[in-house]
Design an enzyme around this catalytic site. Sequence first.
Site, PDB file in Angstrom:
ATOM      1  N   ASP A 115      -2.762  11.566  13.451  1.00 26.84           N
ATOM      2  CA  ASP A 115      -2.133  10.478  14.209  1.00 26.84           C
ATOM      3  C   ASP A 115      -0.715  10.856  14.644  1.00 26.84           C
ATOM      4  OD1 ASP A 115      -2.240   8.041  15.475  1.00 26.84           O
ATOM      5  OD2 ASP A 115      -1.648   6.865  13.737  1.00 26.84           O
TER       6      ASP A 115
ATOM      7  N   VAL B  79       8.197  -3.764   8.117  1.00 22.71           N
ATOM      8  CA  VAL B  79       9.109  -2.824   7.459  1.00 22.71           C
ATOM      9  C   VAL B  79      10.462  -3.496   7.302  1.00 22.71           C
ATOM     10  CG1 VAL B  79      10.268  -0.589   7.611  1.00 22.71           C
ATOM     11  CG2 VAL B  79       7.925  -0.819   8.399  1.00 22.71           C
TER      12      VAL B  79
END
Length: 612
Positions: free
Chosen positions: A434, A320
């Site tokens: 999740d 990222v």
Amino acid sequence: MKNHAFGALFLSTLVLLVSTAKGKCPPSFVCGNLGTMHFPYTDTKHPHCGLLVIYGCDDRDNDTIKTIKNNGAWFYITRDQNNGTILFRDDKLRTLLLTRRCGVFSNNYTSLDTTSPFLSLHFMNLNLFICNSTLNVTPPSSVFSKSTICKDEDIFYRPTNMDDYYDYHYPYFEACSRVILPIRDSEIVPDNGNLFDYLSADIPVQAEVFHDCSSCYYLRGGRCQLDNQGKFFCAEEKTSKKEKIVVAATSVAGGLGILMVLACILRRYYFHKKNPTYLMIENFLKQHGHLSAKRYSYLEVKKMTNSFKNKLGQGGYGSVYKGRLQNGSLVAVKILSKLKGDGDEFINEVASISMTSHVNIVSLLGFCLEGSKRVLIYEYMPNGSLEKFIYEEKDPLKHKLTLNCRTMYNIVIGVARGLEYLHKGCNTKILHFDIKPHNILLDELFCPKISDFGLAKICPREKSIVSMMVARGTVGYIAPELFCRNFGGVSHKSDVYSYGMMVLEMLGARENNNSRVDFSSENYFPHWIYSHLELNQELQLRCIKKQNDKEMVRKMTIVSLWCIQTDPSKRPAMSKVVEMMEGSISLLQVPPKPFLFSSSAPESQSSETYSY
């Protein structure tokens, strides 16, 4: 579609080449953190090319202060990160508002009046009536609000446009003065008449160019001027024979260059036609042409990340990077390095988040699919993931970050509202599968946002049980029914279980023993916390500083224990979880002790320090 794109690329490039060759005004310019700007704005390199000159655009530091001079007053120029609107900051007005000086209500705001005959600057404003309190003015309270923040004065106002109301109710205000001042958001209602916070020195401005001038610039490529008699005329440049030759030569050279670029693009396109994964994702994107997220090229991705210079995190999915869009907005750019399930994760992410719009769901602003490159572009979250506030080893700067009980409580409720929205507030039901601290991002105000929809499943709202071939999620947060169907069917209650485990994990970060309870065998944290709850013992959690904290922690504990009940039917829906969290603790009953199907504790599952 592609032929049109190629044609547009060819024509736009020729226009740019011709404009450059002729020395005309550029169609746009880049101004640091303001991004790309257009007429009527211009920079100091081309002051004749616009009606409002921005100073500071050519500075190498993107964050250099940008200013505009209008009607003798200087303004700092910024851009609203939410909607891209240009903001003019009036420092003098800002000082009056910050220091709570009633002098701000003395005069109409005129600093945005412009002397240009071709332009007007519009801004949202608030009409105020300043009345001496001894007059006892009493207009209808259903129409006007009243503020008494200034001594000896009653200030009446109506947040929405009130010109019609002013004419109708004028007799009430005959002895009062009318003042118009700028605001930033007309939807917000002043809190208890606090006009100092409602008025704004950061003024959203819309520049309106008069029709003749606009036509002159855009249609004829001229400049707006006045003749000796003060009448408008459009000054057009004449092209000399020499300039025509330069234009022709430049156009030919540019055309050849574009043909070479097109050849490379076509070669890449036909190569991708043989890639089944690429075709599958492309077909999905075609079928969902209404997606709100914008599609970017990989070249644009490199540009917005400054060639991937500022890395925020690294993990199993890829990396990222911090980036900036042309409008100046900060973004987090997720480069997927490993593609799982033949592109399912990429499709899940794009499809799921594009269907959502909620304060507690991260916004997907764009994506890129180009060859093997798959990129997701999100809104930037300054405080990163919740994980680093729970696990000391996940804080890269080792600041020993902690959350106070009130902040933790607000995060817990925010995540619950986000999940409630996914389960019931969308057109379709979205199951996340999740939920864990790593996938909860925090903005600058610690407002939580659910992220990472790679494992999500979209299903009809009326469908309660979903089919699942294999278990999905993170060990320690996966509901028992995902492992064994004997516990019940897979449904939205599986997210409820993960949420409960996450809340217990947040509560389990303690000062003692390296900030964690020993999670081995009988000391597994849910067992430990349930035993203390049954015996009404102090939990000794590190966020508890005062009596109110104890109540919040007990409430979060009881609700989370309901969420991790082994039988899915005994777990509350997320709407009920929100109700329990926001309600009185006296109404909560301690749930049955859950039979925990595994002694594997929730733990930090990955090495990322920043998640999307």
